[in-house]
Design a protein around this motif. Sequence first.
Motif, PDB file in Angstrom:
ATOM      1  N   TYR A 637      -3.919  -7.280  -5.281  1.00  0.00           N
ATOM      2  CA  TYR A 637      -3.087  -6.238  -4.661  1.00  0.00           C
ATOM      3  C   TYR A 637      -2.136  -5.668  -5.701  1.00  0.00           C
ATOM      4  O   TYR A 637      -1.873  -6.279  -6.754  1.00  0.00           O
ATOM      5  CB  TYR A 637      -2.285  -6.819  -3.489  1.00  0.00           C
ATOM      6  N   LEU A 641       2.438  -3.354  -2.013  1.00  0.00           N
ATOM      7  CA  LEU A 641       2.382  -4.259  -0.865  1.00  0.00           C
ATOM      8  C   LEU A 641       3.614  -5.151  -0.845  1.00  0.00           C
ATOM      9  O   LEU A 641       4.254  -5.337   0.192  1.00  0.00           O
ATOM     10  CB  LEU A 641       1.106  -5.099  -0.926  1.00  0.00           C
ATOM     11  N   THR A 671      -3.379  -3.940   4.117  1.00  0.00           N
ATOM     12  CA  THR A 671      -2.663  -2.693   3.790  1.00  0.00           C
ATOM     13  C   THR A 671      -1.909  -2.154   4.992  1.00  0.00           C
ATOM     14  O   THR A 671      -0.760  -1.715   4.886  1.00  0.00           O
ATOM     15  CB  THR A 671      -3.661  -1.645   3.276  1.00  0.00           C
ATOM     16  N   ALA A 674       1.531  -3.731   5.659  1.00  0.00           N
ATOM     17  CA  ALA A 674       2.624  -3.231   4.816  1.00  0.00           C
ATOM     18  C   ALA A 674       3.033  -1.815   5.208  1.00  0.00           C
ATOM     19  O   ALA A 674       4.212  -1.469   5.197  1.00  0.00           O
ATOM     20  CB  ALA A 674       2.202  -3.275   3.350  1.00  0.00           C
ATOM     21  N   GLN A 679       6.101   1.785   4.194  1.00  0.00           N
ATOM     22  CA  GLN A 679       5.535   2.038   2.870  1.00  0.00           C
ATOM     23  C   GLN A 679       6.531   2.775   1.997  1.00  0.00           C
ATOM     24  O   GLN A 679       7.131   3.769   2.405  1.00  0.00           O
ATOM     25  CB  GLN A 679       4.236   2.844   2.985  1.00  0.00           C
ATOM     26  N   ILE A 683      -0.130   1.603  -2.290  1.00  0.00           N
ATOM     27  CA  ILE A 683      -0.606   0.257  -1.919  1.00  0.00           C
ATOM     28  C   ILE A 683      -2.112   0.208  -2.090  1.00  0.00           C
ATOM     29  O   ILE A 683      -2.833   1.058  -1.544  1.00  0.00           O
ATOM     30  CB  ILE A 683      -0.243  -0.092  -0.468  1.00  0.00           C
ATOM     31  N   VAL A 685      -5.318  -2.833  -2.070  1.00  0.00           N
ATOM     32  CA  VAL A 685      -5.744  -4.217  -1.848  1.00  0.00           C
ATOM     33  C   VAL A 685      -7.256  -4.294  -1.995  1.00  0.00           C
ATOM     34  O   VAL A 685      -7.979  -3.439  -1.470  1.00  0.00           O
ATOM     35  CB  VAL A 685      -5.312  -4.730  -0.455  1.00  0.00           C
TER      36      VAL A 685
END
Length: 707
Positions: A637, A641, A671, A674, A679, A683, A685
Motif C-alpha cells: 500500500y 492509506l 481502499t 480509508a 481521504q 491511495i 493497494v
Amino acid sequence: MLPPGWRPSHSRCLSTLLLYVVSLLVALPEPSAGQASTGSSPTSSPATLIEGLGKAVAPLDGPWQFHLGDDPLWAVPSYDDSQWEKQMAQRPWGEQGHASYTGFAWYRLRLSLNLASGNSCDLSLLVPHLDDVYEIYWNGRSVGRSGRFPPSPIWYRSSDEPAIYILSPGTTQSPERELQGILAIRVWKAPLLSDDSGLSGGFEGAPVVGTPDSIAAYKTTLDYQWLRFNLVSFSEYLLYGIAGLLSFLSWLRDRQQRTLLWMTGFALSPLVRLALYGLRIAWPVGLSNALGPPVSSIRDISLWFLLLWLLHLDHDPALIRLARRCAVVSLSTTILDGLLSLLDASVGWFWVIQIADAVLTGIYFITAAMPLLLVALAIKQRRRLDLARRLVVIAAFLSGMMQVIQGLAPQGSRFTHWTLANKLREPIFLISGSAVSLPTLTGTFLLAALVYAIYRTSMEDRRRRSLLDHEMSSARELQQVLIPETVPSVRGFAITSSYRPALEVGGDFFQIIPLDDDFTLVILGDVSGKGIKAAIAVSLIVGLVRVLVETTQSPAQLLTELNRRLCGRLRDGFATCLTLRVDSHGNCLIASAGHPPPYVNNQELEVSGSFPLGLFPSVAYEESWLRLQVNDHLALYTDGLLEARNKTGEIYGFDRVRNLFSTLPDAARATEAAVLFGQDDDITVVTLVRVPIGEESADLSASSLNL
C-alpha cells in the motif's frame, strides 16, 4: 405698559391693574444680555401677519427671535423676547454669527393668521430638517419633537426630510377668522466632529404653515422633487446593487472565484451606505456613523484586491502583504471610529473623542490612497494591459482621487474654511431635473469599467479552464495507460489492486510485469505531491521501469538504476518505491526505497529500507527474501492509506491499518475503508494471495481504478 386689550370700561379694571403690577414686581429677574424682563405682554415682539391663508401654504422665513442657551420659560407665550437677536430661517445659525456653536438654542415667532373664508381653523406646520434635536411648542404646549435631548441624546440621520406637526387653533379667534399664537422651537446641536464645517445648527430651511390638506400636498411635492433630483444617483446605486447581487450568486456557484467575492463587497457596500445615509430612514446618528465607516472600509479593501487581480499584481508577495496589512489597519480604524460615535455626545470630555476621531480619520484616509499606489505600480512596471484593464486604471485613479479629496477636504474645514467638499457635491448638470455630480460620474465610470474588465477576464479564465480541463483529460487518459485496468494472471497467486487518486490525476503508481522463467515483478510507489506534476513524474518512472526490466530482474538493482536516472529530474521531489519479485512457488525478493513495509497476514514485514528515489545518486539498495505459504495474504500500500484524515484531523494510523489487514481484505475493500474515513492523499493497494497452482481464480484477479 398696560396689558393688551385693557380698557377703562372693563369691569374690575383697578384690581386687574394692581394684579398686573404685582406680577411684574414678583416675576422681575435680574436683567442679562440678550434677555428682557419676563413681562406678560404678548406684544413684546412684532407678530408675523399672514393674510387670507387658504389652500396655499405660507413660509415662516422670519425674522425669528433667537437666543442661545436653554430655559423652559422660553416656551411660555407671555415671555418677553423683544431683546433677543433676530435670525432668518433659510440659513443655520452657523452662517448667521454663531459659527461652531454647539448646545442649546431657542427660536420664537409670534403668528397672526387671517384665514380665508370657508377654511377650517386647523393648522399644520411643515418643518425642514433641524440640526440636531428639537422640540416644537405652540402656545406653550409641546406638539412634537425629533430625537432626545441630553443627557443621553439621540438624533436621527433623516437627511432633509420635512416633518409635519399639527397645531391647535390660536389663543384668540375673532369674527374676522384671525388666529394668533406663539411658535417656540427648542434646539440642541451635537458637538462637532472632524469634518464639520461649524456652519450648521438649527434651521436648514424655513418652516411652512397651512391647512392639513395643503401641507400634505406640499410635502408630496417636496418628496417628488427630492426623488427626481436624486434619480441619477439612485440609478447608480441600483446598478451597484445589481452588479453585487450577480457577483454574489456567481460566487455561490464557484467559491474558488474570490474575485467575485471582492466584487460583491465593492458593489454592495455603496448600497448599504445609501440605506444608512441617503434614503431618509430615521437612523440614530450614532448607529449610522458606527456602521458607515466599516462599510466604506470594506468597499475600499474589495477594490484593492480587485485591482491587484486585474492589474496582474497579485503575484507579488510583498504587495499582497502590504494590501493585507493596510486592510487590517483600515478596518480597525473605521471600527474604532464608528464606536466613538456611540459614546455620549453630551459629556464634558467630548473633546477627547473629537481628537481621537480626527486621528483615526487621518489614518483611514492614508490607507484609502491604496488604489493610487496600485495604479502607479502597474504603470511603473509597464504591465501589458488590454483595453478593459486600461479603463479600470483610469477609473480607479479618478475614483481614488475623488474619494481622497472628498474625505480630506472637509477635515478641519471650520478652521480652514475650505469649501471644496461642498463644491464637489454640487451638480455639474441636470438631466430632466435630476442632478449629476462629479462623484456620481466617477463612481459610475469605475463600476462600468470593473464590470467590463471582470467580464473579459472571466471569459479568459473560462477559456484557460477549458484548456486545463482538456489537459487534465489527456492526463487521465495517459494515467489509464500507465496504471493497469486489469491485473494479469500470475501463476500461483490471486491478485487484486485498487487505485484512488485524491485529485483528477495522482502520484501513485504500480506495475505488474511478467518476466521469464516463471517470475513476476510487482512495483508499487508514490511520488511526492499531487496533480499534474506528480502524474508527469509517474509517467517518467513507469517508462524507466519498462526499459530497465529488459536488462535486470533484481529488485535491488532495479531500484539502484532507477534512482540514478531520477536524481535531478524530479525538481526537488522524490518517490518512494517497493519492488517485489515472486515465483509460482511463493518465493519473494523484496527491495524498498523508503516505502512503507508490506503486511503478511496481520504482521508488518521487516524490510531493509533506504532513501527514497531521486535524492542521492549513489544509494545502494538491499533485498530481503520471503517464502509465502498457501493462503498467505501479502498487502502492499501507499502512505495515502496510512495518512487518511477525518474531519476532526485524526489520521487513520498504524493501528487501524494493522486491524484492517488482519481481516485479509481485497484491495478494493481496504481502499474503501480509508476513503470512508477521510481521504487526504492518493491511495493505492495491491494484494497477493498464495493459492495452489492451477487454482487461480479470474474473479480474484481484479483491479479497481478510480480516476
